[in-house]
Motif scaffolding. Structure first.
Motif, PDB file in Angstrom:
ATOM      1  N   ILE A   1      -1.612   3.732   9.788  1.00  0.00           N
ATOM      2  CA  ILE A   1      -1.872   2.397  10.333  1.00  0.00           C
ATOM      3  C   ILE A   1      -0.727   1.981  11.251  1.00  0.00           C
ATOM      4  N   THR A   2       0.495   2.253  10.824  1.00  0.00           N
ATOM      5  CA  THR A   2       1.660   1.947  11.652  1.00  0.00           C
ATOM      6  C   THR A   2       1.567   2.686  12.988  1.00  0.00           C
ATOM      7  N   GLN A   3       1.143   3.947  12.952  1.00  0.00           N
ATOM      8  CA  GLN A   3       0.999   4.730  14.182  1.00  0.00           C
ATOM      9  C   GLN A   3      -0.062   4.131  15.094  1.00  0.00           C
ATOM     10  N   LEU A   4      -1.185   3.671  14.503  1.00  0.00           N
ATOM     11  CA  LEU A   4      -2.229   3.022  15.304  1.00  0.00           C
ATOM     12  C   LEU A   4      -1.692   1.756  15.982  1.00  0.00           C
ATOM     13  N   VAL A   5      -0.949   0.958  15.228  1.00  0.00           N
ATOM     14  CA  VAL A   5      -0.404  -0.296  15.766  1.00  0.00           C
ATOM     15  C   VAL A   5       0.601   0.003  16.876  1.00  0.00           C
ATOM     16  N   GLU A   6       1.539   0.912  16.604  1.00  0.00           N
ATOM     17  CA  GLU A   6       2.597   1.201  17.574  1.00  0.00           C
ATOM     18  C   GLU A   6       2.061   1.853  18.843  1.00  0.00           C
ATOM     19  N   SER A   7       0.970   2.601  18.735  1.00  0.00           N
ATOM     20  CA  SER A   7       0.387   3.236  19.923  1.00  0.00           C
ATOM     21  C   SER A   7      -0.598   2.319  20.643  1.00  0.00           C
ATOM     22  N   GLY A   8      -0.837   1.142  20.079  1.00  0.00           N
ATOM     23  CA  GLY A   8      -1.766   0.201  20.700  1.00  0.00           C
ATOM     24  C   GLY A   8      -3.222   0.576  20.530  1.00  0.00           C
ATOM     25  N   LYS A   9      -3.522   1.414  19.554  1.00  0.00           N
ATOM     26  CA  LYS A   9      -4.897   1.902  19.372  1.00  0.00           C
ATOM     27  C   LYS A   9      -5.635   1.257  18.207  1.00  0.00           C
ATOM     28  N   LEU A  10      -5.002   0.319  17.509  1.00  0.00           N
ATOM     29  CA  LEU A  10      -5.651  -0.300  16.354  1.00  0.00           C
ATOM     30  C   LEU A  10      -6.951  -1.000  16.737  1.00  0.00           C
ATOM     31  N   ASN A  11      -6.935  -1.766  17.827  1.00  0.00           N
ATOM     32  CA  ASN A  11      -8.128  -2.519  18.205  1.00  0.00           C
ATOM     33  C   ASN A  11      -9.293  -1.599  18.547  1.00  0.00           C
TER      34      ASN A  11
ATOM     35  N   TYR B   1       0.852  -1.189   0.000  1.00  0.00           N
ATOM     36  CA  TYR B   1       0.000   0.000   0.000  1.00  0.00           C
ATOM     37  C   TYR B   1       0.885   1.235   0.000  1.00  0.00           C
ATOM     38  N   PRO B   2       0.368   2.364  -0.486  1.00  0.00           N
ATOM     39  CA  PRO B   2       1.179   3.591  -0.495  1.00  0.00           C
ATOM     40  C   PRO B   2       1.485   4.086   0.927  1.00  0.00           C
ATOM     41  N   GLU B   3       2.543   4.841   1.021  1.00  0.00           N
ATOM     42  CA  GLU B   3       3.023   5.335   2.318  1.00  0.00           C
ATOM     43  C   GLU B   3       1.951   6.123   3.071  1.00  0.00           C
ATOM     44  N   HIS B   4       1.125   6.901   2.358  1.00  0.00           N
ATOM     45  CA  HIS B   4       0.108   7.711   3.049  1.00  0.00           C
ATOM     46  C   HIS B   4      -0.977   6.847   3.704  1.00  0.00           C
ATOM     47  N   ILE B   5      -1.033   5.569   3.371  1.00  0.00           N
ATOM     48  CA  ILE B   5      -1.954   4.637   4.033  1.00  0.00           C
ATOM     49  C   ILE B   5      -1.208   3.874   5.133  1.00  0.00           C
TER      50      ILE B   5
END
Length: 164
Positions: free
Chosen positions: A19-29, A11-15
């Motif tokens: 998502i990476t920030q959500l995962v690393e901050s523990g907020k994806l779920n 996927y392009p970097e702007h996507i």
């Protein structure tokens, strides 16, 4: 790199970046549960077949018939396989009979309905277009206008499951 990020490679970097920030901050779920608060109720294979046939009859009435639509616990999420479309040719006398089957990864029994619909649309599109080409994706978008967003969200659903 977080191993669950492999589902969004390409996927392009702007996507990828948010998502990476959500995962690393523990907020994806939390994000995923807010976006998709409910799961679908299509639990039996009979219900799955009827659901699939309703979509097929709406958009692809003249396409090849389906003999089976099932949840398949053997489909592992290796190689990004979320569902499979297969057809078996059998020779009966001088005729060749084809049986089309759709198998959906059983983890999608507990998915939000839009993600299940996207998978069904994807596999139905293979009845007409075997390859993932421009015509294939046009057909997917005809049946499900939000197809591309839902495809990304299905990958996020897998990441969500891994983070639970």
């Amino acid at each position: 790199m977080n191993p669950s990020l492999r589902y969004i490679q390409g996927y392009p970097e702007h996507i990828i970046t948010p998502i990476t920030q959500l995962v690393e901050s523990g907020k994806l779920n939390n994000w995923f549960e807010q976006r998709y608060p409910t799961k679908h109720a299509i639990q039996s294979e009979k219900a799955l077949f009827e659901y699939t046939m309703a979509i097929k009859n709406r958009f692809m009435r003249k396409s090849a018939p389906l003999s089976k639509v099932i949840y398949d616990p053997k489909i592992h999420l290796i190689n990004n396989a979320l569902g499979l479309h297969s057809y078996v040719n059998r020779v009966q006398g001088n005729k060749v009979k084809s049986k089309n089957e759709i198998r959906i990864a059983s983890v999608f029994k507990d998915a939000p309905e839009p993600l299940l619909r996207m998978l069904i649309v994807h596999e139905l599109a293979h009845l007409k277009e075997k390859d993932h080409n421009k015509a294939f994706y046009q057909l997917c978008c005809h049946m499900e206008p939000e197809y591309h967003q839902l495809e990304l969200d299905a990958r996020l659903f897998i990441m969500y499951l891994e983070n639970q």
